[in-house]
Design an enzyme around this catalytic site. Structure first.
Site, PDB file in Angstrom:
ATOM      1  N   PHE A 106      -6.775  -6.018  -1.278  1.00 25.34           N
ATOM      2  CA  PHE A 106      -7.893  -5.706  -0.372  1.00 25.34           C
ATOM      3  C   PHE A 106      -8.126  -6.904   0.545  1.00 25.34           C
ATOM      4  O   PHE A 106      -9.251  -7.370   0.715  1.00 25.34           O
ATOM      5  CB  PHE A 106      -9.157  -5.371  -1.183  1.00 25.34           C
ATOM      6  CG  PHE A 106      -8.959  -4.228  -2.138  1.00 25.34           C
ATOM      7  CD1 PHE A 106      -8.985  -2.912  -1.695  1.00 25.34           C
ATOM      8  CD2 PHE A 106      -8.711  -4.452  -3.485  1.00 25.34           C
ATOM      9  CE1 PHE A 106      -8.778  -1.847  -2.565  1.00 25.34           C
ATOM     10  CE2 PHE A 106      -8.506  -3.407  -4.368  1.00 25.34           C
ATOM     11  CZ  PHE A 106      -8.536  -2.095  -3.913  1.00 25.34           C
ATOM     12  N   LEU A 107      -7.031  -7.416   1.078  1.00 20.00           N
ATOM     13  CA  LEU A 107      -7.112  -8.643   1.882  1.00 20.00           C
ATOM     14  C   LEU A 107      -7.318  -8.304   3.350  1.00 20.00           C
ATOM     15  O   LEU A 107      -6.500  -7.600   3.939  1.00 20.00           O
ATOM     16  CB  LEU A 107      -5.812  -9.454   1.737  1.00 20.00           C
ATOM     17  CG  LEU A 107      -5.327  -9.718   0.314  1.00 20.00           C
ATOM     18  CD1 LEU A 107      -3.986 -10.449   0.343  1.00 20.00           C
ATOM     19  CD2 LEU A 107      -6.363 -10.531  -0.446  1.00 20.00           C
ATOM     20  N   PHE A 128     -19.356  -2.544   8.486  1.00 21.57           N
ATOM     21  CA  PHE A 128     -18.457  -1.561   9.106  1.00 21.57           C
ATOM     22  C   PHE A 128     -19.189  -0.447   9.851  1.00 21.57           C
ATOM     23  O   PHE A 128     -18.746   0.704   9.866  1.00 21.57           O
ATOM     24  CB  PHE A 128     -17.473  -1.005   8.066  1.00 21.57           C
ATOM     25  CG  PHE A 128     -16.273  -1.911   7.913  1.00 21.57           C
ATOM     26  CD1 PHE A 128     -16.415  -3.160   7.359  1.00 21.57           C
ATOM     27  CD2 PHE A 128     -15.019  -1.537   8.374  1.00 21.57           C
ATOM     28  CE1 PHE A 128     -15.341  -4.033   7.264  1.00 21.57           C
ATOM     29  CE2 PHE A 128     -13.941  -2.392   8.285  1.00 21.57           C
ATOM     30  CZ  PHE A 128     -14.107  -3.652   7.726  1.00 21.57           C
ATOM     31  N   LYS A 134      -6.894   2.334  -3.228  1.00 18.08           N
ATOM     32  CA  LYS A 134      -6.597   1.590  -1.992  1.00 18.08           C
ATOM     33  C   LYS A 134      -6.740   2.494  -0.760  1.00 18.08           C
ATOM     34  O   LYS A 134      -7.447   2.173   0.189  1.00 18.08           O
ATOM     35  CB  LYS A 134      -5.188   0.997  -2.072  1.00 18.08           C
ATOM     36  CG  LYS A 134      -4.699   0.343  -0.799  1.00 18.08           C
ATOM     37  CD  LYS A 134      -5.554  -0.851  -0.409  1.00 18.08           C
ATOM     38  CE  LYS A 134      -5.349  -1.274   1.018  1.00 18.08           C
ATOM     39  NZ  LYS A 134      -4.358  -2.235   1.264  1.00 18.08           N
ATOM     40  N   GLY A 149      -8.224  -0.907  14.715  1.00 20.67           N
ATOM     41  CA  GLY A 149      -6.794  -1.072  14.943  1.00 20.67           C
ATOM     42  C   GLY A 149      -6.204  -1.828  13.775  1.00 20.67           C
ATOM     43  O   GLY A 149      -6.778  -1.871  12.691  1.00 20.67           O
ATOM     44  N   LYS A 204      -2.786   3.215   9.776  1.00 26.88           N
ATOM     45  CA  LYS A 204      -1.655   3.812   9.032  1.00 26.88           C
ATOM     46  C   LYS A 204      -2.114   4.346   7.664  1.00 26.88           C
ATOM     47  O   LYS A 204      -1.588   5.342   7.184  1.00 26.88           O
ATOM     48  CB  LYS A 204      -0.504   2.816   8.901  1.00 26.88           C
ATOM     49  CG  LYS A 204      -0.553   1.859   7.749  1.00 26.88           C
ATOM     50  CD  LYS A 204       0.739   1.046   7.653  1.00 26.88           C
ATOM     51  CE  LYS A 204       0.619  -0.098   6.668  1.00 26.88           C
ATOM     52  NZ  LYS A 204       0.502   0.249   5.282  1.00 26.88           N
ATOM     53  N   CYS A 233      -3.379  -1.823   8.970  1.00 26.43           N
ATOM     54  CA  CYS A 233      -3.786  -1.166   7.721  1.00 26.43           C
ATOM     55  C   CYS A 233      -4.565   0.114   7.959  1.00 26.43           C
ATOM     56  O   CYS A 233      -4.098   1.201   7.615  1.00 26.43           O
ATOM     57  CB  CYS A 233      -4.591  -2.132   6.877  1.00 26.43           C
ATOM     58  SG  CYS A 233      -3.567  -3.469   6.267  1.00 26.43           S
ATOM     59  N   GLY A 244     -17.738   0.638  19.003  1.00 29.30           N
ATOM     60  CA  GLY A 244     -16.960   0.030  20.082  1.00 29.30           C
ATOM     61  C   GLY A 244     -15.618   0.707  20.262  1.00 29.30           C
ATOM     62  O   GLY A 244     -15.523   1.940  20.244  1.00 29.30           O
ATOM     63  N   THR A 279       0.852  -1.198   0.000  1.00 30.01           N
ATOM     64  CA  THR A 279       0.000   0.000   0.000  1.00 30.01           C
ATOM     65  C   THR A 279       0.882   1.240   0.000  1.00 30.01           C
ATOM     66  O   THR A 279       1.695   1.429   0.909  1.00 30.01           O
ATOM     67  CB  THR A 279      -0.922  -0.010   1.237  1.00 30.01           C
ATOM     68  OG1 THR A 279      -1.715  -1.180   1.173  1.00 30.01           O
ATOM     69  CG2 THR A 279      -1.819   1.212   1.276  1.00 30.01           C
TER      70      THR A 279
HETATM   71  C1  UDX Z   1      -8.327  -3.789   6.157  1.00 31.04           C
HETATM   72  C2  UDX Z   1      -9.305  -3.687   4.971  1.00 31.04           C
HETATM   73  O1  UDX Z   1     -10.606  -4.093   5.389  1.00 31.04           O
HETATM   74  C3  UDX Z   1      -8.811  -4.536   3.800  1.00 31.04           C
HETATM   75  O2  UDX Z   1      -9.664  -4.402   2.691  1.00 31.04           O
HETATM   76  C4  UDX Z   1      -7.415  -4.011   3.487  1.00 31.04           C
HETATM   77  O3  UDX Z   1      -6.891  -4.411   2.319  1.00 31.04           O
HETATM   78  C5  UDX Z   1      -6.510  -4.249   4.648  1.00 31.04           C
HETATM   79  O4  UDX Z   1      -7.020  -3.464   5.742  1.00 31.04           O
HETATM   80  P1  UDX Z   1      -7.889  -5.512   8.125  1.00 31.04           P
HETATM   81  O5  UDX Z   1      -6.791  -4.608   8.565  1.00 31.04           O
HETATM   82  O6  UDX Z   1      -7.632  -6.974   8.061  1.00 31.04           O
HETATM   83  O7  UDX Z   1      -8.386  -5.111   6.648  1.00 31.04           O
HETATM   84  O8  UDX Z   1      -9.093  -5.272   9.125  1.00 31.04           O
HETATM   85  P2  UDX Z   1     -10.637  -4.851   9.020  1.00 31.04           P
HETATM   86  O9  UDX Z   1     -11.490  -6.041   8.844  1.00 31.04           O
HETATM   87  O10 UDX Z   1     -10.801  -3.773   8.014  1.00 31.04           O
HETATM   88  O11 UDX Z   1     -10.871  -4.267  10.489  1.00 31.04           O
HETATM   89  C6  UDX Z   1     -10.056  -3.196  10.967  1.00 31.04           C
HETATM   90  C7  UDX Z   1     -10.417  -2.804  12.370  1.00 31.04           C
HETATM   91  O12 UDX Z   1     -11.690  -2.183  12.403  1.00 31.04           O
HETATM   92  C8  UDX Z   1     -10.478  -3.937  13.394  1.00 31.04           C
HETATM   93  O13 UDX Z   1      -9.832  -3.501  14.561  1.00 31.04           O
HETATM   94  C9  UDX Z   1     -11.960  -4.134  13.656  1.00 31.04           C
HETATM   95  O14 UDX Z   1     -12.224  -4.608  14.944  1.00 31.04           O
HETATM   96  C10 UDX Z   1     -12.475  -2.712  13.472  1.00 31.04           C
HETATM   97  N1  UDX Z   1     -13.889  -2.644  13.053  1.00 31.04           N
HETATM   98  C11 UDX Z   1     -14.298  -3.206  11.875  1.00 31.04           C
HETATM   99  C12 UDX Z   1     -14.799  -1.946  13.842  1.00 31.04           C
HETATM  100  O15 UDX Z   1     -14.447  -1.403  14.895  1.00 31.04           O
HETATM  101  N2  UDX Z   1     -16.097  -1.843  13.424  1.00 31.04           N
HETATM  102  C13 UDX Z   1     -16.531  -2.401  12.256  1.00 31.04           C
HETATM  103  O16 UDX Z   1     -17.710  -2.265  11.939  1.00 31.04           O
HETATM  104  C14 UDX Z   1     -15.603  -3.111  11.472  1.00 31.04           C
END
Ligand code: UDX
Length: 476
Positions: free
Chosen positions: A153-154, A268, A223, A276, A282, A279, A272, A121
Site C-alpha cells: 500500500f505504498l 481523497f 488490494k 492518474g 489500472k 496504480c 480536480g 498487484t
Molecule cells: C496508490 C494508493 O494510494 C496506494 O495505497 C497504492 O498501494 C498504490 O496506489 P499512488 O499511485 O502513489 O498510490 O497515488 P495516490 O496518492 O493514491 O494518488 C493517485 C492519484 O489520485 C493522483 O493522481 C492524485 O493527484 C489523485 N488524487 C488523490 C486526487 O485527484 N484527489 C485526491 O483527493 C487524492
C-alpha cells in the site's frame, strides 16, 4: 532472514531497501540488465524521497545487493518476493506474463524449499495459479514451494514512510508456518522496534501495527478493493464539484464538512483533474474485468473510471472559457507528474493536457522539478524551465496540473506582474480562489463558488464574461 526480491521497480526497490534496513539480508534482481548495472553503480532510476540514502547505506553495510543472475538470486533467498509489473492489457485485464515468467524461473532454479510471496498487484486467485505454475514448471526436481500474498500500500512520494509506518500489513497465507515467517520478517515494524532512518529523533506516529492474516484470495482482493475505493472517493468528489458549479456551492466547504464524519473521512476528496499514476487507473480497470469475469455487476466500478476519464475534457472546457482561442497562446504548466514528490508521469493527466494543447496550436512550457526529465523525453517540443517564475514570464495562462505544495507557496503577486495575461486554471484546486482574485487573477478551479464581488472582466475578453467564474481587469 535471507530474502530475494524479483523486480526492481519502485515497489521492489523500496521493499528491498526497507527490508535491508530492518536487518534482513536482501538480494534484488531484475530482467532489465541495464537497470541492475546502474543500481550496482549506485544510480537510482526513480525519484523517491529517502530511497537513495537507504539503498546506499544498506549496500555499504552489505545487507543489500543487486545481481543480474536471476538463478543466483533465486537460490540466495529462503523467501522470494515477486515485485514485477502487472501493466494493463488492451482489455483492461492485468498482464500476468511477468508473474508467469518468474514462476518458471523460480521453479527451474530453486534447489531448496522456498516461500514465494506475491507483492505485485494481482487479481484475486492469482496465488492459486502461481502455486499451480510452480508445481508444473519444477518438473521432477521435487523442491517444495509455499505461496503467500503480501499486497503493498505504498504511495509514490511517501513510499518509504508508508513501508516503515504502515496502517496495516496484510498477509494472505495457507498455513501457520508461513504466517510465522512473515510475522518474523515484519517484526521490527509490528513492534515499532527499529532505528527509523526518517525520524532520527523518534517517530511521531510510533505505534504498534496490526498484521492482518487472511486467505490468499482475500489478500489479493483487499488490494484491488482498497485502491478502487480510493478512486471512487475521488470520482465522487469530482461529481460533487460539478454539481457545486451548477448550484453555486463551494466544493471545499462541502467536502470539508463531509470529511468530518469518521464514516466518510476527509482524505481523497480533493476534486480536480482526477486520478492518474500507475496504480489507481489500472487497478480499477483490472477490478472491473475481474468482476465481469465472475459475473458480478461492475456498473459502480465502471462509473468511477468514466467520471475520471471526463476530467480532462472538463478541464479543457475551462481552458476554452479562459483563453477563448488557444492557438498561438503561450501556456505555462505547473506540475507534470501524476502527483507531487515523484518523477512518475505514467497515466498522468498532464500527458493528455499537453497533447491537446499542442494539437490546438499552443506554445507550451512547463516546470516540474522531479518529472521534467522524463516528460521531455516524451514531449521534446515542450520547453522545460528551471523555475515556476520562468514558466509564468510572458504566459497567457498558467495551468496547475499537480497538487505540489511548492506551487501554493509561490509569490503569486510577483507572478501576476510577470504574466502577459493573469489567468490561472487550477486543475488541482490547490490555490485559494479568494486570494487569487484579490491579487487580480482570473482564476478557474473545480467546484469553486462564483464570487458576487467578482471584478469587472478585462475589456479584451469581455465577450467571455458570462462563464460563471470570476474575471478581473488588469490594474492600470
Ligand atoms: C496508490 C494508493 O494510494 C496506494 O495505497 C497504492 O498501494 C498504490 O496506489 P499512488 O499511485 O502513489 O498510490 O497515488 P495516490 O496518492 O493514491 O494518488 C493517485 C492519484 O489520485 C493522483 O493522481 C492524485 O493527484 C489523485 N488524487 C488523490 C486526487 O485527484 N484527489 C485526491 O483527493 C487524492
Amino acid at each position: 532472514m535471507r530474502i530475494t526480491l524479483i523486480g526492481c521497480g519502485y515497489v521492489g526497490l523500496v521493499t528491498g531497501a526497507c527490508f535491508a534496513e530492518l536487518g534482513h539480508e536482501v538480494v534484488c534482481t531484475d530482467s532489465d540488465r541495464e537497470r541492475i548495472a546502474k543500481l550496482k553503480a549506485g544510480s537510482v532510476p526513480i525519484y523517491e524521497p529517502y530511497l537513495d540514502n537507504l539503498l546506499s547505506a544498506n549496500c555499504r553495510a552489505r545487507r543489500l545487493s543487486f545481481t543480474d543472475d536471476a538463478g543466483e538470486a533465486v537460490r540466495a533467498g529462503d523467501i522470494i518476493f515477486i515485485c514485477v509489473g502487472t501493466p494493463p492489457l488492451e482489455t483492461g485485464d492485468a498482464d500476468l506474463s511477468a508473474i508467469d515468467s518468474v514462476a518458471r524461473l523460480i521453479a527451474l532454479e530453486a534447489q531448496t524449499p522456498k516461500l514465494v510471496v506475491e507483492k505485485s498487484t494481482v487479481p484475486a486467485q492469482t496465488g492459486q495459479q502461481l502455486k499451480r505454475a510452480l508445481g508444473l514448471y519444477r518438473g521432477g526436481n521435487g523442491v517444495q514451494f509455499r505461496v503467500a500474498s503480501n499486497p503493498e500500500f505504498l504511495r509514490e512520494g511517501t513510499a518509504v514512510q508508508d513501508f516503515l509506518h504502515p496502517d496495516r500489513i496484510v498477509v494472505g497465507v495457507e498455513d501457520q508456518g508461513t504466517e510465522s515467517v512473515l510475522r518474523e520478517i515484519y517484526r521490527p515494524i509490528l513492534e515499532g522496534k527499529f532505528r527509523c532512518p526518517m525520524h532520527t529523533t523518534g517517530c511521531l506516529d510510533a505505534r504498534s501495527v496490526e498484521l492482518v492474516i487472511t486467505t490468499i484470495n482475500s489478500a489479493e482482493l483487499i488490494k484491488h478493493a482498497s485502491n478502487s475505493f480510493l478512486a471512487m472517493k475521488i470520482s465522487y468528489a469530482n461529481v460533487i464539484a460539478d454539481l457545486c458549479e451548477k448550484v453555486d456551492a463551494d466544493i471545499h466547504e462541502v467536502t470539508r464538512a463531509m470529511g468530518m464524519d469518521p464514516r466518510i473521512g476527509a482524505a481523497f476528496l480533493n476534486a480536480g483533474l482526477g486520478f492518474g499514476g500507475y496504480c489507481l487507473p489500472k487497478d480499477v480497470q483490472a477490478f472491473i474485468r475481474l468482476a465481469e469475469r465472475c459475473g458480478v455487476d461492475a456498473g459502480l466500478l465502471r462509473e468511477i473510471e468514466r467520471v475520471n476519464k471526463r476530467r480532462v475534457d472538463q478541464f479543457f472546457e475551462k481552458v476554452g472559457q479562459g483563453l477563448w482561442v488557444v492557438k498561438g497562446k503561450r501556456v505555462g504548466l505547473l506540475g507534470l507528474a501524476f502527483k507531487p514528490n515523484t518523477d512518475d508521469i505514467r497515466f498522468a493527466p498532464s500527458l493528455e493536457v499537453v497533447r491537446r494543447l499542442i494539437a490546438d496550436g499552443a506554445q507550451v512550457c512547463a516546470y516540474d522539478e522531479q518529472a521534467m526529465g522524463k516528460f521531455s523525453a516524451v514531449f521534446p517540443e515542450v520547453v522545460c524551465q528551471q523555475s515556476p517564475y520562468e514558466v509564468a514570464d510572458g504566459a497567457d495562462a498558467l495551468l496547475v496540473l499537480t497538487e505540489s505544495p511548492e506551487f501554493s507557496q509561490l509569490d503569486w503577486g510577483r507572478i501576476y506582474k510577470m504574466m502577459a495575461r493573469p489567468l490561472v486554471i487550477d486543475g488541482r484546486n490547490l490555490l485559494d480562489p479568494a486570494s487569487m482574485n484579490e491579487i487580480g487573477f482570473e482564476y478557474y478551479g473545480f467546484g469553486c463558488r462564483r464570487q458576487s464581488s467578482a471584478p469587472t472582466p478585462m475589456p479584451a475578453y469581455a465577450a467571455e464574461a458570462d462563464v460563471g467564474v470570476r474575471q478581473v481587469s488588469l490594474p492600470s
